[in-house]
Design a protein around this motif. Structure first.
Motif, PDB file in Angstrom:
ATOM      1  N   SER A 220       0.841  -1.189   0.000  1.00 32.27           N
ATOM      2  CA  SER A 220       0.000   0.000   0.000  1.00 32.27           C
ATOM      3  C   SER A 220       0.877   1.240   0.000  1.00 32.27           C
ATOM      4  O   SER A 220       1.695   1.440   0.876  1.00 32.27           O
ATOM      5  CB  SER A 220      -0.894   0.000   1.230  1.00 32.27           C
ATOM      6  N   LYS A 221       0.704   2.031  -1.048  1.00 29.76           N
ATOM      7  CA  LYS A 221       1.467   3.287  -1.099  1.00 29.76           C
ATOM      8  C   LYS A 221       0.506   4.458  -0.960  1.00 29.76           C
ATOM      9  O   LYS A 221       0.761   5.534  -1.432  1.00 29.76           O
ATOM     10  CB  LYS A 221       2.232   3.373  -2.428  1.00 29.76           C
ATOM     11  N   ARG A 222      -0.610   4.195  -0.331  1.00 31.84           N
ATOM     12  CA  ARG A 222      -1.620   5.241  -0.206  1.00 31.84           C
ATOM     13  C   ARG A 222      -1.221   6.264   0.849  1.00 31.84           C
ATOM     14  O   ARG A 222      -0.583   5.929   1.853  1.00 31.84           O
ATOM     15  CB  ARG A 222      -2.969   4.606   0.161  1.00 31.84           C
ATOM     16  N   GLY A 224      -3.213   8.020   2.856  1.00 28.10           N
ATOM     17  CA  GLY A 224      -3.899   7.733   4.106  1.00 28.10           C
ATOM     18  C   GLY A 224      -4.223   8.946   4.960  1.00 28.10           C
ATOM     19  O   GLY A 224      -4.163   8.905   6.183  1.00 28.10           O
TER      20      GLY A 224
ATOM     21  N   SER B 278      -9.103  -0.455  -7.292  1.00 29.39           N
ATOM     22  CA  SER B 278      -7.973  -0.232  -6.386  1.00 29.39           C
ATOM     23  C   SER B 278      -6.697   0.164  -7.119  1.00 29.39           C
ATOM     24  O   SER B 278      -5.750   0.629  -6.497  1.00 29.39           O
ATOM     25  CB  SER B 278      -7.730  -1.462  -5.508  1.00 29.39           C
ATOM     26  N   LYS B 281      -5.143   5.896  -9.470  1.00 31.25           N
ATOM     27  CA  LYS B 281      -3.923   6.565  -9.010  1.00 31.25           C
ATOM     28  C   LYS B 281      -4.151   7.283  -7.691  1.00 31.25           C
ATOM     29  O   LYS B 281      -3.273   7.320  -6.831  1.00 31.25           O
ATOM     30  CB  LYS B 281      -3.419   7.516 -10.087  1.00 31.25           C
ATOM     31  N   CYS B 282      -5.325   7.880  -7.517  1.00 34.65           N
ATOM     32  CA  CYS B 282      -5.619   8.581  -6.263  1.00 34.65           C
ATOM     33  C   CYS B 282      -7.073   8.278  -5.891  1.00 34.65           C
ATOM     34  O   CYS B 282      -7.950   8.299  -6.750  1.00 34.65           O
ATOM     35  CB  CYS B 282      -5.409  10.080  -6.450  1.00 34.65           C
ATOM     36  N   VAL B 297      -7.920   1.613   1.499  1.00 34.69           N
ATOM     37  CA  VAL B 297      -7.265   1.763   0.197  1.00 34.69           C
ATOM     38  C   VAL B 297      -7.239   3.227  -0.252  1.00 34.69           C
ATOM     39  O   VAL B 297      -6.758   3.540  -1.333  1.00 34.69           O
ATOM     40  CB  VAL B 297      -7.948   0.914  -0.909  1.00 34.69           C
ATOM     41  N   ALA B 298      -7.767   4.122   0.592  1.00 32.51           N
ATOM     42  CA  ALA B 298      -7.911   5.512   0.160  1.00 32.51           C
ATOM     43  C   ALA B 298      -6.653   6.332   0.452  1.00 32.51           C
ATOM     44  O   ALA B 298      -5.967   6.114   1.444  1.00 32.51           O
ATOM     45  CB  ALA B 298      -9.111   6.146   0.859  1.00 32.51           C
ATOM     46  N   ASP B 299      -6.365   7.273  -0.444  1.00 28.24           N
ATOM     47  CA  ASP B 299      -5.317   8.259  -0.169  1.00 28.24           C
ATOM     48  C   ASP B 299      -5.879   9.335   0.761  1.00 28.24           C
ATOM     49  O   ASP B 299      -5.216   9.810   1.654  1.00 28.24           O
ATOM     50  CB  ASP B 299      -4.861   8.929  -1.465  1.00 28.24           C
TER      51      ASP B 299
END
Lengths: 248, 323
Positions: A220-222, A224, B278, B281-282, B297-299
């Motif tokens: 996960s590179k989110r 957050g 998923s 990109k954002c 899974v959210a930015d």
């Protein structure tokens, strides 16, 4: 009409996936396996065509002993015959296609139906691959169609719209959701299916064109950044979308 | 020398599809010293020449009467014949509806490993490895071709297209040897979804879920989409309930999307939904349940009632975009 329906057993979508120690496969312990949801549309379509044109429906899967479960489901829904190319080996899609094509050559089907994709590896490649090996036309992701004589007219979903295609039997199609409403097997049919024969076929372990290097859980590179719903919070999100993520 | 072929498609009389731009750029990223040739079965001179903007100077246009109306089987055969003629090592196609039909056929015709639904490529033409999501995105696998030759299909909208040139590409004609049996399946007509932007093609998507509580509240989602020039998407629950058309459904039984920005409104984030979005990109999620899986899974996330948040978010975005 002689119809072959190709189905596969997949982990239930809600199952938690863990990578096993070999770093190449999933840990199957505790995983619930089901009939690939798109394959229900494929089976139903085969049964409907049999009702319309007569003939027989054969269900085929490539897999291990446990995959017989889904053939029992297909039998309970009403297919005439169930067959398994039985193997515990990990085959690549090319090798699976070779086994399906090899089986198909022996029964010369007028029509081969797949689900649009299997929800484990999601490659959507099996229908065109098998069709190519059998020198047959194919149409993927069919959402509605009609057969008249030898002629087929089919509608399929494409980006931003639909496509109408024509082809002729024998051919291969893959079924999209919405093609039909799959029937629920009745309890007596489920019971009867348990004792019906399942024909086992020796696999051909032929060519592998693809090797799997590794399987891993996605990293996960989110960002957050989770905030509340005050005006200031919302402004901070809008600013972040613009300045940090640069997506608006 | 290694040879890469990129299958390209025209969007209109002037330009190529964005997915073709992505494929041309991906080819550059793995080329090393390999030659790259774009291959098309139709398209105007202007559209095909524009491959040059993405660094590919050579376009081969297959010409044959059987390629007059689009046929996946005839296209795959023509492409395979050209690939054999230059002994191509890698063929790259977009994994769109077209590519998903021709890539598996090419794999069989050329005995080349099929690497479908790629979200990342690594290595070079001698040892290309492709990563793709499996099990609804719950795991990723990295695969490589065992035969030395590879057919790569890219998940649309994941690879970023980069303009790196302005010279028009040179178009060369190629005459494949086709017979009627190669064109047994043909496209008779195509119909565009009128009026609305399709989620599969949109750069921004605003999706609504069960948290919208009913079809009568979707104007809130549509309003936000309109402000952003976005497509409207929907979760399976709301499509099954008949609130929204199936064409808008994002997820495992709907469409797989990878927009620059995905805004999930009142969507809890069931696995089936995450499978379809998923790789965006954002991701911005709005949900009143702070424990909703979508936040994992959210930015960016806003914990709150969609009915209060959406109008405020819309006003704030309008102020930022137009203010």
């Amino acid at each position: 009409m002689n119809i072959l329906v190709c189905i596969s057993q997949v982990p239930d979508t809600t199952t938690k996936i863990q990578v096993s120690g070999d770093g190449q496969t999933i840990d199957k312990s505790g995983v619930k396996f089901i009939l690939n949801p798109y394959d229900e549309f494929a089976i139903e379509e085969g049964l409907k065509l049999r009702e319309q044109f007569g003939g027989a429906v054969t269900a085929l899967t490539v897999g291990s002993e446990t995959s017989k479960e889904i053939l029992r489901t297909a039998l309970a829904m009403g297919v005439d015959k169930a067959c398994i190319v039985k193997t515990d080996a990990q085959l690549d899609s090319y090798n699976v296609a070779e086994n399906i094509a090899g089986f198909a050559k022996n029964i010369s089907p007028d029509l081969i139906i797949f689900g649009r994709q299997s929800i484990d590896f999601d490659s959507s490649s099996m229908a065109p691959m098998v069709a190519e090996m059998l020198d047959m036309p194919s149409i993927s992701v069919v959402s509605s169609w009609k057969i008249e004589g030898n002629g087929i007219q089919a509608e399929r979903d494409i980006e931003g719209g639909k496509e109408i295609l024509s082809t002729t039997l024998p051919c291969v199609i893959s079924a999209q959701k919405g093609l039909n409403d799959p029937r629920y097997p009745k309890l007596p049919d489920i019971m009867k299916a348990k004792s019906k024969p399942i024909e086992e076929i020796e696999p051909c372990h032929g060519n592998h064109l693809v090797s799997l290097s590794s399987m891993a859980l996605p990293s996960s590179k989110r960002v957050g950044m989770i905030v509340g719903d005050s005006d200031a919070d919302i402004t901070s999100i809008v600013t972040a979308l613009h300045e940090q993520a640069k997506v608006i | 020398m290694k040879h890469i072929i990129v299958f390209i498609e025209a969007k209109d009389s002037q330009s190529l599809k964005r997915t073709s731009h992505e494929a041309l750029t991906a080819a550059q990223s793995i080329a090393g010293g390999a030659s790259i040739t774009a291959f098309a079965v139709n398209g105007s001179e202007q559209a095909l020449q524009s491959a040059g903007n993405y660094g590919v100077q050579s376009v081969v246009l297959a010409q044959h009467e059987l390629l007059g109306s689009y046929s996946s089987t005839a296209t795959a055969e023509a492409l395979a014949q050209y690939a054999r003629s230059i002994d191509a090592d890698i063929v790259i196609v977009s994994g769109n509806a077209t590519g998903k039909e021709i890539a598996p056929r090419l794999s069989v015709k050329l005995k080349a490993g099929l690497l479908p639904d790629c979200i990342a490529l690594s290595g070079d033409t001698t040892s290309i490895a492709a990563t793709r999501p499996v099990y609804a995105g719950k795991a990723h696998i990295t695969v490589h071709s065992a035969s030395g030759k590879a057919i790569i299909a890219l998940r649309p909208n994941v690879f970023t297209a980069k303009q790196i040139g302005s010279d028009a590409a040179t178009i060369t004609a190629f005459s494949p040897n086709l017979e009627a049996s190669h064109a047994r399946v043909q496209v008779i007509s195509t119909m565009k979804n009128e009026g609305t932007l399709d989620v599969a093609e949109a750069d921004i998507i605003v999706s609504g879920g069960r948290g919208m509580k009913g079809p009568e509240h979707f104007p809130l989602v549509e309003q936000l989409a309109s402000t952003l020039g976005a497509a409207v998407g929907a979760s399976r629950a709301v499509v099954d309930a008949g609130w929204r058309p199936h064409g808008e459904q994002v997820g495992q039984t709907g469409k797989t999307v990878s927009p620059s920005l995905y805004i999930a409104c009142g969507i809890s984030g069931a696995v089936q939904h995450l499978a379809g979005m998923s790789s965006s990109k954002c991701i911005l999620a709005i949900n009143k349940d702070k424990d909703a899986p979508i936040f994992k899974v959210a930015d960016y996330g806003i914990i709150g009632d969609v009915f209060e948040v959406l109008p405020k978010l819309d006003a704030s975005l309008k102020a930022m975009l137009h203010g």
